[in-house]
Every structure is written in C-alpha cells, then in structure tokens.
Design a protein around this motif. Structure first.
Motif, PDB file in Angstrom:
ATOM      1  N   LYS A  32     -17.529  20.759  19.514  1.00 53.33           N
ATOM      2  CA  LYS A  32     -16.698  19.812  20.255  1.00 53.33           C
ATOM      3  C   LYS A  32     -16.071  18.754  19.348  1.00 53.33           C
ATOM      4  O   LYS A  32     -15.502  17.775  19.830  1.00 53.33           O
ATOM      5  CB  LYS A  32     -17.537  19.141  21.351  1.00 53.33           C
ATOM      6  N   LEU A  33     -16.174  18.951  18.030  1.00 53.04           N
ATOM      7  CA  LEU A  33     -15.536  18.023  17.099  1.00 53.04           C
ATOM      8  C   LEU A  33     -14.110  18.486  16.817  1.00 53.04           C
ATOM      9  O   LEU A  33     -13.806  19.658  16.967  1.00 53.04           O
ATOM     10  CB  LEU A  33     -16.317  17.985  15.784  1.00 53.04           C
ATOM     11  N   SER A  34     -13.251  17.553  16.380  1.00 57.41           N
ATOM     12  CA  SER A  34     -11.902  17.967  15.988  1.00 57.41           C
ATOM     13  C   SER A  34     -11.978  18.634  14.617  1.00 57.41           C
ATOM     14  O   SER A  34     -12.982  18.518  13.910  1.00 57.41           O
ATOM     15  CB  SER A  34     -10.996  16.753  15.936  1.00 57.41           C
ATOM     16  N   GLY A  35     -10.900  19.327  14.247  1.00 56.85           N
ATOM     17  CA  GLY A  35     -10.885  20.052  12.979  1.00 56.85           C
ATOM     18  C   GLY A  35     -11.203  19.163  11.787  1.00 56.85           C
ATOM     19  O   GLY A  35     -11.977  19.525  10.901  1.00 56.85           O
ATOM     20  N   GLY A  36     -10.619  17.974  11.767  1.00 59.42           N
ATOM     21  CA  GLY A  36     -10.847  17.054  10.655  1.00 59.42           C
ATOM     22  C   GLY A  36     -12.306  16.636  10.584  1.00 59.42           C
ATOM     23  O   GLY A  36     -12.906  16.580   9.510  1.00 59.42           O
ATOM     24  N   MET A  37     -12.883  16.347  11.748  1.00 52.34           N
ATOM     25  CA  MET A  37     -14.291  15.942  11.787  1.00 52.34           C
ATOM     26  C   MET A  37     -15.200  17.089  11.345  1.00 52.34           C
ATOM     27  O   MET A  37     -16.193  16.877  10.642  1.00 52.34           O
ATOM     28  CB  MET A  37     -14.681  15.506  13.196  1.00 52.34           C
ATOM     29  N   MET A  38     -14.841  18.312  11.755  1.00 50.87           N
ATOM     30  CA  MET A  38     -15.646  19.475  11.341  1.00 50.87           C
ATOM     31  C   MET A  38     -15.665  19.577   9.824  1.00 50.87           C
ATOM     32  O   MET A  38     -16.709  19.830   9.223  1.00 50.87           O
ATOM     33  CB  MET A  38     -15.040  20.759  11.899  1.00 50.87           C
ATOM     34  N   GLN A  39     -14.502  19.422   9.207  1.00 52.81           N
ATOM     35  CA  GLN A  39     -14.441  19.542   7.754  1.00 52.81           C
ATOM     36  C   GLN A  39     -15.247  18.444   7.079  1.00 52.81           C
ATOM     37  O   GLN A  39     -15.918  18.683   6.081  1.00 52.81           O
ATOM     38  CB  GLN A  39     -12.986  19.516   7.271  1.00 52.81           C
ATOM     39  N   LYS A  40     -15.198  17.234   7.647  1.00 51.72           N
ATOM     40  CA  LYS A  40     -15.976  16.143   7.051  1.00 51.72           C
ATOM     41  C   LYS A  40     -17.471  16.411   7.197  1.00 51.72           C
ATOM     42  O   LYS A  40     -18.248  16.161   6.285  1.00 51.72           O
ATOM     43  CB  LYS A  40     -15.582  14.806   7.693  1.00 51.72           C
ATOM     44  N   LEU A  41     -17.849  16.956   8.363  1.00 54.14           N
ATOM     45  CA  LEU A  41     -19.269  17.284   8.566  1.00 54.14           C
ATOM     46  C   LEU A  41     -19.690  18.395   7.590  1.00 54.14           C
ATOM     47  O   LEU A  41     -20.756  18.307   6.967  1.00 54.14           O
ATOM     48  CB  LEU A  41     -19.506  17.719  10.012  1.00 54.14           C
ATOM     49  N   SER A  42     -18.849  19.426   7.441  1.00 51.89           N
ATOM     50  CA  SER A  42     -19.170  20.498   6.496  1.00 51.89           C
ATOM     51  C   SER A  42     -19.373  19.913   5.104  1.00 51.89           C
ATOM     52  O   SER A  42     -20.293  20.293   4.382  1.00 51.89           O
ATOM     53  CB  SER A  42     -18.042  21.526   6.414  1.00 51.89           C
ATOM     54  N   LEU A  43     -18.485  18.987   4.737  1.00 51.63           N
ATOM     55  CA  LEU A  43     -18.566  18.417   3.395  1.00 51.63           C
ATOM     56  C   LEU A  43     -19.869  17.636   3.215  1.00 51.63           C
ATOM     57  O   LEU A  43     -20.567  17.819   2.220  1.00 51.63           O
ATOM     58  CB  LEU A  43     -17.353  17.523   3.124  1.00 51.63           C
ATOM     59  N   ILE A  44     -20.224  16.789   4.180  1.00 50.24           N
ATOM     60  CA  ILE A  44     -21.448  16.000   3.959  1.00 50.24           C
ATOM     61  C   ILE A  44     -22.691  16.892   4.033  1.00 50.24           C
ATOM     62  O   ILE A  44     -23.676  16.607   3.372  1.00 50.24           O
ATOM     63  CB  ILE A  44     -21.563  14.749   4.878  1.00 50.24           C
ATOM     64  N   CYS A  45     -22.618  17.987   4.798  1.00 52.35           N
ATOM     65  CA  CYS A  45     -23.749  18.928   4.795  1.00 52.35           C
ATOM     66  C   CYS A  45     -23.892  19.565   3.411  1.00 52.35           C
ATOM     67  O   CYS A  45     -24.996  19.830   2.947  1.00 52.35           O
ATOM     68  CB  CYS A  45     -23.550  20.030   5.831  1.00 52.35           C
ATOM     69  N   THR A  46     -22.758  19.805   2.771  1.00 55.18           N
ATOM     70  CA  THR A  46     -22.777  20.405   1.437  1.00 55.18           C
ATOM     71  C   THR A  46     -23.241  19.391   0.385  1.00 55.18           C
ATOM     72  O   THR A  46     -23.764  19.756  -0.657  1.00 55.18           O
ATOM     73  CB  THR A  46     -21.365  20.917   1.073  1.00 55.18           C
ATOM     74  N   LEU A  47     -23.023  18.094   0.699  1.00 52.45           N
ATOM     75  CA  LEU A  47     -23.374  17.049  -0.277  1.00 52.45           C
ATOM     76  C   LEU A  47     -24.811  16.574  -0.147  1.00 52.45           C
ATOM     77  O   LEU A  47     -25.328  15.876  -1.008  1.00 52.45           O
ATOM     78  CB  LEU A  47     -22.443  15.837  -0.092  1.00 52.45           C
ATOM     79  N   LEU A  48     -25.460  16.964   0.940  1.00 55.36           N
ATOM     80  CA  LEU A  48     -26.758  16.415   1.307  1.00 55.36           C
ATOM     81  C   LEU A  48     -27.803  16.538   0.194  1.00 55.36           C
ATOM     82  O   LEU A  48     -28.624  15.656  -0.004  1.00 55.36           O
ATOM     83  CB  LEU A  48     -27.255  17.144   2.567  1.00 55.36           C
ATOM     84  N   HIS A  49     -27.765  17.641  -0.536  1.00 57.02           N
ATOM     85  CA  HIS A  49     -28.779  17.848  -1.581  1.00 57.02           C
ATOM     86  C   HIS A  49     -28.280  17.383  -2.941  1.00 57.02           C
ATOM     87  O   HIS A  49     -28.820  17.771  -3.966  1.00 57.02           O
ATOM     88  CB  HIS A  49     -29.205  19.313  -1.620  1.00 57.02           C
ATOM     89  N   ARG A  50     -27.263  16.541  -2.942  1.00 64.46           N
ATOM     90  CA  ARG A  50     -26.679  15.979  -4.166  1.00 64.46           C
ATOM     91  C   ARG A  50     -26.405  17.065  -5.205  1.00 64.46           C
ATOM     92  O   ARG A  50     -26.988  17.068  -6.297  1.00 64.46           O
ATOM     93  CB  ARG A  50     -27.607  14.934  -4.779  1.00 64.46           C
ATOM     94  N   PRO A  51     -25.522  18.009  -4.891  1.00 60.56           N
ATOM     95  CA  PRO A  51     -25.239  19.088  -5.844  1.00 60.56           C
ATOM     96  C   PRO A  51     -24.567  18.525  -7.092  1.00 60.56           C
ATOM     97  O   PRO A  51     -23.848  17.531  -7.027  1.00 60.56           O
ATOM     98  CB  PRO A  51     -24.288  20.003  -5.079  1.00 60.56           C
ATOM     99  N   LYS A  52     -24.836  19.190  -8.212  1.00 61.24           N
ATOM    100  CA  LYS A  52     -24.192  18.768  -9.468  1.00 61.24           C
ATOM    101  C   LYS A  52     -22.960  19.626  -9.727  1.00 61.24           C
ATOM    102  O   LYS A  52     -22.177  19.352 -10.621  1.00 61.24           O
ATOM    103  CB  LYS A  52     -25.178  18.913 -10.633  1.00 61.24           C
ATOM    104  N   LEU A  53     -22.872  20.724  -8.976  1.00 61.82           N
ATOM    105  CA  LEU A  53     -21.707  21.598  -9.092  1.00 61.82           C
ATOM    106  C   LEU A  53     -21.216  21.838  -7.665  1.00 61.82           C
ATOM    107  O   LEU A  53     -21.895  22.450  -6.858  1.00 61.82           O
ATOM    108  CB  LEU A  53     -22.099  22.926  -9.758  1.00 61.82           C
ATOM    109  N   LEU A  54     -20.043  21.293  -7.382  1.00 61.82           N
ATOM    110  CA  LEU A  54     -19.536  21.356  -6.019  1.00 61.82           C
ATOM    111  C   LEU A  54     -18.283  22.232  -6.003  1.00 61.82           C
ATOM    112  O   LEU A  54     -17.345  21.993  -6.763  1.00 61.82           O
ATOM    113  CB  LEU A  54     -19.214  19.930  -5.555  1.00 61.82           C
TER     114      LEU A  54
END
Lengths: 546, 372
Positions: free
Chosen positions: A138-160
C-alpha cells in the motif's frame, strides 16, 4: 590494487551475451555510475559482482577473490544488492516495521541499542517513520524504493549495488534517495555501484561507465566524458534541413549532434550526448518518421475535452480531489506528479475506465454521463498504457489487426491503415516479429500505432518513455509533435523525465490527488526565474506545499 | 544453520500465508477433495430402476418379483407393457433393467423343463452394467433355490457361502475414503511448497535469499517447515472426516497412521520443492504440481483398481510413485489393522522414509543460490 576489482567478467545467457569481458576498479567511498540503454549489460555485470549469477572471469573484494556465486558467499555479509524493479524485494503483505525486522533477522544482526538507533535514523532519512505499520503493497512507488533501499542498508554493507533504484520514481523521491546514499557513503565509506536512466543523476557520480551492447564503451569522470563529445555537440537548430538519421544529425533537448563538422556554434554537452554520438558512430538509428493527414475529416472544436471538479474515491481515500482540466485542440499537455499523486487514476477516469464519483466531463462539447456516453468517449480516445498492453505471443501485425478488430474497423480499411502506419512510423521491417524480440523504442512506436488505428481525436500516453533510451525518447517526442501538426490531435501524457515537460505546450502538476499548478512551460519559467531546469520548478512546488 | 534465522524467515512465511489468505486454501482444499470424491465416486449400485414384465402371473413368478421388490438394490416395478416398449424405456434412460418372465414359467418348472427368463441390462457404463447383471443373477439364483426347496427337492446341490474379508459390509466408502487421504496428502502439500518458493521467484523477492548470507538449508527449512506443520493438522482433520462422516472403521494403530502420514507429507512437500526448481511462474507451478501429483495419486492409489491386478507398465509405474506404498499402510490401518506385524507394511514404511530422504536431498541439491 583497488578495493573492488572486476577482471574480464563475462555473463552469458542461453541465447545472448549479457556482458562481455568487463573490467572495473572501485575504492571505498566511491560512487560508480552505470549508464546505457536497456539490455546493454548493466544488470548482468551487477548480478555477477553481487554473486547471484554464474560468470566467467575474476572478481576480488579486498582480500576475497571469487569466480562463481558459490565462492561469492563469503562476501555476502558485506554486500547489499537492490535489483531492478519497483518494490521488487518487498513482501506486499508485510508492514514497513516487519520488513526491517525480517531483514535484520535473516542477516543475523544483533539488535542492540546501537542497531535500534541506526534503524530509527534510516527510517527518518527515508521519511517512513510515520508509516511503520503500513503494508508494503500500500506504499507509493517512491516509498517502496526508499524502503527497499533502507532494507538493503540495514546491515551496513561495504559494497552496495543498486540497479536503477530511481527508475519510475518521481523527482522528489529521487532526490531523497540520493541524499540517503550520499550520507551513507560519507559515513560508512561504502563502495556504491549504481545504474540510472537519469543523466542528471549520473552527473553526480564520481565516475561513470557507459554500457552498450554488452560492452563498456567509455569510462571516466563526468567531466572527461563530456569533454570527449564536446566536438560533436551543437546549438539547437544546427541540424535544420537535414534533421534526421540518414544525414547523420540528431536533435534533442536544445542540442544537436553530428559527427560531421557543422557551421554552427557548439553547445555545452550533457551526458546524454554520449548516447547520441555513440548511435551516430554505430549508425544505429531508428528509422525516421513521416506522418500524413488522417483519413477521416473532422471538425475539431477549440476545446476537445473539459473536466470540472472530477473526484474519485477509493473507500475513504480520495485519489482525485475536484480536478479541473481543459484539453484544447492540437495541444500537448503533460501531467506530472510524484508516485501516487493520482495521475493514472485521473487518466483512467477521463478514459471512462473508472466511473466518475463527482464532477463533470465534457467531450467535444457533450457531457459524458451514462455508460453509453463512456463508450463514445472510448471511441474518440487512443490510449497507450504504462507497460504497452501488447500480446507477447502475437506478431506486430497480428497485434495491430487484433486492435483494429476491437475497434470494429472494417478489415480492408484496417489493413491499409496498418501498412501506412508501419511505413510512416518506421516499423515496417518488424511486422512479423514478436514484441519481445524488438527494442523498447519500436514497441513504443507500434503501441502508439495501435492506439491511432481508429483515428482518435485525443491520445493518452501513460509513462510511454519509462525505461526507453535517450535516443528513442528523442524520436518519440519528434513523432508526437508531427502527429500534433498533421492530425491536429490533442495529447495528454505523463512522464517522470522532467526534461520532457519542456516539450509540452502546457503542464498540469498534481500532488496528493489535487491539482497544484496548470500553466504553460514558459509561464512557469517566468514564475520561477531562479530555476535552472524544469526539475527545479517541480521540486519548488512540491517543497513549498509540503 | 542458525535457528533464529530460520525462525524469523518462518515467521514471515506464516504472516504472508495468513495475510494473503492462502491459509484458507491449505485447509479448504483437502477437505473439499475428500467430500467431493468421497460422495462422487460410487461403485456399488442401489435402487436400480427395474421393470418386470410378468407374463405368467403364477406363484413362482410372483415369488421372483417379490424378491426384486424386497431388495434395496432394485426399485422394481411390475408393468404390463410390451417388450419393445420396455426396451424403449431403457433407451430413454428411464429404466436400467428389464426382467421378462415367460408365460409358461411355472408350468415348465413343475414339469422339470428348462425355462428362460429374459434379462436386459443397460450396459452404457460397463462397470455398473456388470454389477447390475450379477445382482440380477443373484436374485434369480436365490429364487431358484427357494423354488427347489418348495418342491421338496434336495436342492442344495450348489450353494454359495461367501464372506468378504476386511470390508465385510462391502461399503464403497470403506474402499474409497482411505485412498482419498492418500490422494489429498499427496497433492495439497506439494502445491503449497511449490507456491511458497515460486512466489518469491516470480515477485523478485528471491533476491533477498540470493544476495544475503542466508544458507540454502536455512531457506529450505523456512519454506518446508510451515507447510509441514500446517498440513500435519490435515492428517487429523481428514481422519475425522473418514471415521465420523463416512463411517469408515479404523482397526489399526493410530500412531502408525500418523507417522506414515507425516513422512508422506514430507515426500509431497519435496515434490513441490522440485517443481519450484524448474518453474518461474506460480500458475505454471500449480498446474505442473497438480499434473505430477493428482494423476498418479488417483490412478495408482488403489481406488480404481488394486495394484496387484495391474500388469506390465502400469505395475512398474505404480511402484515408482510413493502413493501405492502409503495407501497400503493406510488401508491396513483402516480396514485390517495388522500394522507392523506385517512384513510388507514395515518394508513399505521403510521405502517411504527412503523416498522422503532422497527427494529432500535432490531438492536441496538442485536448488541453486543463483539466477538462471
């Protein structure tokens, strides 16, 4: 030796090569941009580096060296991948909060106070702090992408590794995504590989790689790349008289490009110039477009379509709130707004696909009320939907015949028209191909042809240029302008490319279901003298009203 | 294998199952198959519409008619219509059987002469036709014995004393319903596990597995355990349907039934997992799983015909699928109750365990942590 080294990586699929012998180096804290048309090999290289696809060659990340997905397992704790596609890695029925816990758990993160603080910070940066209970679907496209990004950042990757994180995302969300990335790379010293279709974004990167047909054609700092094409970039209008592919001259976005020396002033190129120069060098230009007058003669009034106070509710959510809009004859109107602003809903209401909850809609001076009226409405409008509703198992010709049948056009007329459009829009060489085998630019043209078969007075285009490369976009706009000139057709178009807004006669800006601006491009520039481009104008509207 | 990781992934699976309402399918589909097939397949014949044309109107002919009238297998009706008219009724599907008693029936019997009774049976469905025919013969034979006794002859020259073992009542439900459990527990878990993995492939969320340190074992455990737990409940639900609704007796060990069923579910889940390895779309996965499971599940279940009476290819095929082994155990549990005392049951249980281990190993071998 660089922190990340990719040596001679090749990815091949059953029938074609994804990327051939690609090499690159990157160091901690660097952002490397991947640019290139659809299918140029950007995603293939990203998948190889992320260790999710088999490849030939060698990749080393600090001291770890890997040649296959199995060997890449050891870098996965340090790596984050966000694949292409809006909300692709999200689970529709899980809430924002549940996503964050899920990703933390599968990465086996210790959820201590420091983690919680970081998680709060990410949520805040993404502007999702108030939506933690909302399901991803139920999120807008922009919000989905931001959520995807912070989910990807959660473990503090060194290679993104981010594959087109901003495609199909509105300018404001795009800017916010970039702010998050910039902060992360500065604070964490992350290597970020990111592909993008927006050249203004690519211009912000440390280094850029240009992909084409499975190869890396050019690489370097943005300024170096721009210098390399400066000699071929001219002021707008330099091509006049020989403005087309065969003459080796192309124009788009206030500039003209030619490999031959022209007697015109040079212009400051952007990264887009790389594409034009490359296309000219490879002589890979889509066929030109010629459009003749329509067969039926029609008296088109001054105002073709008029909407007054159109409203659409979904439950207690108001998707469109009393929107007025006028579409004049031979006018191109751009409908702009963030994801979820209500553009598509509005278009579907105008099309008669959604019943109108409140307000009045007039077509050619007649009010549209009953379902029969809506039938008349549909017969006067041509519509190209967001993802080109083509049948993948039918050839281009069969698709067009099918659409002609749907509009009950007599077969003899239909066949004649199909031949004519194929010739005029330059896809007659592809008539016996399946849509899946053709470049997106050709699919885009024949989708428009399908929408024009019944000779409508209005053409609706819903994000026709998303994911299409720069040159195809340039030619697409050329086609629209020719259609307008010879057919006198009115066009309503939505787009996320702000540079395209400048090709419209008038722009309607929407935000959260309301119209916030409706004016000619010139008048908007006059109102915002400090704006460098249309994106600035868009953002100033969104920011001031936020 | 980290337990906390598996637990978190499983929690996500359960949340999705409940919120996407897939959970309804998990419980509605097995019971629905059970009820539809349980009531839908009827092998025995009752209330066959029988027209009796009595041209004799004698004591013996009335005796025969009465036997038909008192049997639950026939809906007998005495009529005066012509033979041609009666045959026409069969053609119109208004009657199933015609019995014609000739005019001098009693007289000929009393004279010890040969007499013929005309019997016409609707053979449109061969099985049903044959069943009806044998019922009619039974009634006539029975009458002949009574007639013999009434004539004072020591008629007991031949008498049949048959007794059906295991399914004494010769009830259809007893023969079919246990087999249905074998069918349902073969089909439903496979569909669920195929869906749960392919859904992630189709949506793209599979990248979360590919691009994270999550192990293959952890991923598989998180995908299979929810299906295993949910369908374990179905073992009990189906048992209750069978015994309470269809009234099938249960003579064996419940523990054996339960254990064998859990192993069987594991096999089914692994089949679904194997399907998910080669498919990318949920629709394809479901159709493929149904084809792979429902056809052998039905044909080789022993519902339609016993495996022992199969020959050649069908005999080999029946032994390739796990359905046969499980059904042997389940019929044993319901109808005979020999349990582990039978060497065959032990052997078949062993085969099922090997099957489950093999399929699980194959699945985790083929499931690659990479794009194709």
């Amino acid at each position: 030796m660089a922190d990340l080294e990719v040596r001679n990586v090749t990815v091949s699929y059953k029938k074609q090569i994804g990327i051939k012998a690609a090499s690159l180096q990157a160091n901690a804290g660097e952002i490397i941009g991947f640019i290139g048309a659809d299918g140029a090999g950007k995603s293939s290289l990203m998948h190889a580096i992320a260790g999710v696809i088999r490849f030939e060659g060698e990749i080393s990340y600090f001291s770890e060296v890997y040649h296959s997905p199995a060997e890449a397992e050891k870098i996965k704790p340090y790596m984050g991948l966000m694949p292409q596609g809006i909300g692709l890695v999200l689970y529709e029925t899980l809430t924002v909060d549940e996503h964050l816990s899920f990703f933390a758990h599968i990465r086996n993160l210790r959820q201590d106070a420091a983690f919680k603080a970081y998680r709060q910070k990410l949520l805040h940066m993404a502007g999702l702090s108030d939506f933690t209970d909302r399901q991803a679907g139920k999120l807008s496209g922009g919000m989905m992408q931001k959520l995807s990004l912070i989910c990807t950042l959660l473990h503090r990757p060194k290679l993104l590794i981010l594959d087109e994180p901003t495609t199909g995302v509105d300018p404001l969300s795009r800017l916010e995504l970039w702010e998050i990335l910039d902060t992360i790379r500065k604070e964490e010293g992350t290597i970020i590989l990111v592909s993008t279709a927006y050249m203004q974004e690519a211009a912000k990167m440390d280094r850029v790689l240009l992909f084409d047909e499975g190869e890396i054609l050019a690489r370097g700092r943005v300024s170096e790349l721009i210098d390399s094409v400066r000699a071929y970039t001219y002021e707008e209008g330099a091509c006049i008289g020989k403005d087309n592919a065969e003459s080796g001259c192309l124009s788009f976005d206030k500039r003209s490009y030619s490999l031959d020396t022209l007697a015109a002033a040079h212009a400051e190129p952007t990264l887009e110039a790389l594409f034009f120069v490359n296309a000219l060098r490879k002589k890979r230009i889509l066929p030109k477009i010629e459009i003749e007058a329509r067969e039926s003669t029609l008296e088109i009034p001054e105002t073709v379509m008029e909407a007054k106070g159109l409203t659409k509710n979904f439950g207690d959510f108001t998707a469109n709130d009393h929107i007025d809009m006028r579409l004049g004859s031979g006018e191109i109107v751009g409908l702009l707004g963030a994801n979820g602003a209500g553009k598509t809903t509005f278009m579907k209401m105008l099309l008669g696909l959604y019943p109108i909850d409140e307000g009045e809609l007039k077509l050619l001076g007649k009010s549209i009320k009953s379902s029969e009226d809506r039938q008349v409405l549909k017969a006067k409008i041509g519509y190209v939907s967001q993802h080109f509703a083509l049948y993948k198992d039918m050839t281009v010709r069969e698709n067009l015949i099918y659409f002609a049948n749907m509009h009950r056009i007599p077969l003899s007329t239909a066949l004649k028209r199909i031949e004519r459009y194929a010739r005029e829009l330059g896809f007659d060489a592809y008539m016996e191909h399946l849509p899946g085998e053709l470049p997106l630019g050709i699919n885009q043209r024949f989708s428009v042809a399908a929408a024009l078969l019944h000779e409508p007075v209005i053409l609706f285009l819903d994000e026709p240029t998303s994911g299409v490369d720069t040159i195809a976009r340039a030619q697409f706009w050329e086609m629209l302008h020719r259609l307008k000139a010879t057919w006198g057709i009115s066009i309503l178009i939505t787009t996320h490319y702000m540079s395209e807004a400048e090709y419209c006669d008038r722009v309607v800006l929407m935000r959260q279901g309301k119209k916030i601006a409706d004016n000619t491009v010139k008048a908007l520039y006059a109102k915002h003298p400090q704006a460098r481009n249309f994106e600035d104008i868009f953002l100033s509207y969104y920011r001031s009203e936020a | 294998m980290k337990l906390s990781v598996i637990k978190a992934y499983m929690l996500k699976e359960f949340t999705e199952l409940f919120r996407s309402k897939l959970i309804i399918m998990v419980y509605v589909m097995p019971s629905m198959i059970m009820l539809l097939f349980g009531y839908g397949i009827r092998m025995d014949v009752t209330h066959a519409r029988t027209l009796i044309i009595d041209n004799d109107h004698s004591h013996f002919s009335r005796m025969l008619t009465a036997k038909f009238e008192h049997s639950k297998y026939f809906n007998a009706k005495l009529t005066q219509i012509s033979e041609a008219e009666a045959l026409h009724r069969i053609k119109q599907a208004k009657a199933d059987i015609i019995v014609i008693i000739p005019s001098s029936f009693e007289k000929r019997i009393l004279h010890g002469q040969h007499s013929e009774i005309g019997v016409f049976v609707d053979g449109a469905f061969p099985n049903r036709g044959m069943t009806m025919e044998s019922y009619v013969q039974g009634v006539i034979l029975d009458t002949a014995q009574s007639v013999g006794r009434s004539l004072g002859r020591q008629s007991g020259m031949i008498s049949i004393n048959s007794r059906n073992l295991f399914n004494q009542a010769m009830r259809d439900a007893d023969a079919i319903v246990p087999g249905l459990i074998g069918l349902v527990l073969f089909v439903a878990p496979a569909i669920l596990s195929a869906l749960m993995i392919v859904k992630e492939k189709e949506r793209g969320t599979i990248f979360n597995f590919y691009a994270s340190p999550l192990g293959r074992g952890e991923f598989l455990a998180a995908k299979l355990i929810p299906g295993f737990l949910l369908h374990s409940l179905n073992i009990f639900i189906l048992f209750l349907w069978a015994t309470e609704l269809f009234g099938v007796p249960f003579r064996g060990s419940f523990m054996l039934y339960w254990f064998a069923a859990e192993i069987y579910i594991l096999i089914s889940l692994s089949i679904g997992m194997l399907v998910s390895v080669i498919t990318r779309k949920q629709v394809v996965a479901v159709v493929l799983t149904i084809i792979i499971t429902i056809i052998p599940g039905f044909l080789y279940s022993g519902i339609l015909m016993p495996i022992s009476s199969m020959a050649g290819e069908s005999y080999i095929e029946a032994h390739l699928f796990p359905v046969m082994y499980f059904n042997h155990i389940i019929y044993d549990c319901f109808l005979s109750g020999t349990g582990l005392a039978s060497a065959k049951t032990v052997e078949y249980l062993g085969i099922l365990i090997v099957y489950a281990a093999l399929l699980l190993a194959l699945g985790s071998m083929f499931l690659k942590k990479e794009l194709k």
